[in-house]
Enzyme design. Sequence first.
Site, short mmCIF file in Angstrom:
data_model
loop_
_atom_site.label_atom_id
_atom_site.label_comp_id
_atom_site.label_asym_id
_atom_site.label_seq_id
_atom_site.Cartn_x
_atom_site.Cartn_y
_atom_site.Cartn_z
N GLU A 225 31.92 -32.73 -0.92
CA GLU A 225 32.72 -31.52 -0.80
C GLU A 225 31.95 -30.62 0.16
O GLU A 225 30.92 -30.06 -0.19
CB GLU A 225 32.92 -30.87 -2.16
N CYS A 259 33.85 -21.93 -1.40
CA CYS A 259 34.44 -22.92 -0.48
C CYS A 259 35.94 -22.72 -0.33
O CYS A 259 36.49 -22.96 0.74
CB CYS A 259 34.16 -24.33 -0.99
#
Length: 456
Positions: A225, A259
């Site tokens: 990720e 994020c």
Amino acid sequence: MITTIDPATGTPLANYPYTSEIALREYLRRAEAIAHGRLEPIDLRAKCFRTLGAQLRGKRDDLAHLITAEMGKPIAQARAEIDKCAVTCDHYADNLAELLTPQHIDLSPETGLIRLRPLGVILAIMPWNYPFWQVIRSMVPALAVGNTVLLKHADNVTGSAHAVRRLFEESFGPGVLTDIALPPDRIGPLIDDPAVAAVAFTGSNRVGALVAERAGRAVKKSVLELGGSDPFLVLADADIAAAAAAAVRSRFLNTGQSCIAAKRIIVQRDVFDDFVDAALAELGALTYGDPADPDTDLGPMARVDLRDELRAQLDATVGEGGRVLTGGHIDDRPGAWFPPTLVRVPATSVTAFIEETFGPLGAVLAVDSPDAAIAAANASTYGLSCSIWGDDPDLIGHVADRVSAGSVFVNRISESDPRLPVGGVKASGYGRELGAYGVAEFANVQAVRTAASSGA
């Protein structure tokens, strides 16, 4: 030696030695032995998750204060992080039996089934922005299937890493999750180690590519990720007040260090001025200050070097034609302070649209049409999540179908949920966390075919 720093004051908090090679060998040996022996009843594992959730709730305030001290998260948001971890543990406790039930396949007259088995030891290389949630989100699904974990956390939250390990020891017993402190040059050889079965990494593209390359050479599974530059699309028929409030919340939650924050706010020109006015009013209502104050909305960034990098990105964006609408001025007090800042940008080619801005800096762009909004959203190497605001379901469907993102949220901000998979496309990485897909990522998806009995 690792020294953690209070980002609000620049004051050292604690010193931690690196894990010795002898200790690392013992941790690996123990974790490997536990993983390969963990076929105990599922209900026992579910009970451990239930205990972990209770431990998190019971120590909520102490853990939240640790988060605030190490990375500057406002205390109310730190408490919410612990709450979310506990809810996720409950989710897997409640659903583990269903998630791990073998799938029976009709192969008449033979029988067939597909079942999930642990891979072994998972090396989890985790970031600092959600010191507890990132570990829970990534590794609870891996533990659910029976793996064990070596946690290499970010240096600046080493105290939180120790606290995570103690929570798992109290809930699962020693060795199921062990935290380690290593300098960068020792991580590659650890990925190579035969005792490590797979790698989970959350962080920058540069480091993620190195981790993936090393894991690939060793023929080991990896889940990455790698962040995002998430678009927040406001169509002409959107509820502007609601969209502006949501954009500000999404962009500036956790002092912008997320994020899935709304980093690129793309607004149809028909409603652009109204949206900006509403967003500036929302920004003006935020409290920026002491992260230990429960009324604070934004505290310091996690580190001074990260603050300086964001300052450089803002300067570059202004040099490329961006115009600061609010914020942007950094005072000279100690710590990693950066005020909530909104900049209007002239095109998708500026730094704030090309690079991920990991901090309290939002960029807003005016576009002429929904298709122009789609083009602007996709004008990025990232593809983690996207938020779309509008009223026409057909138009929203048209936009959602054409945006490159691992998740799409309609008339709500991007948020992770234990019931849904999380992950990205393009430069945002590959693989999924959470939900049933998160359990399968670090599993041996094993097929079993049994011949029909010949009878007697």
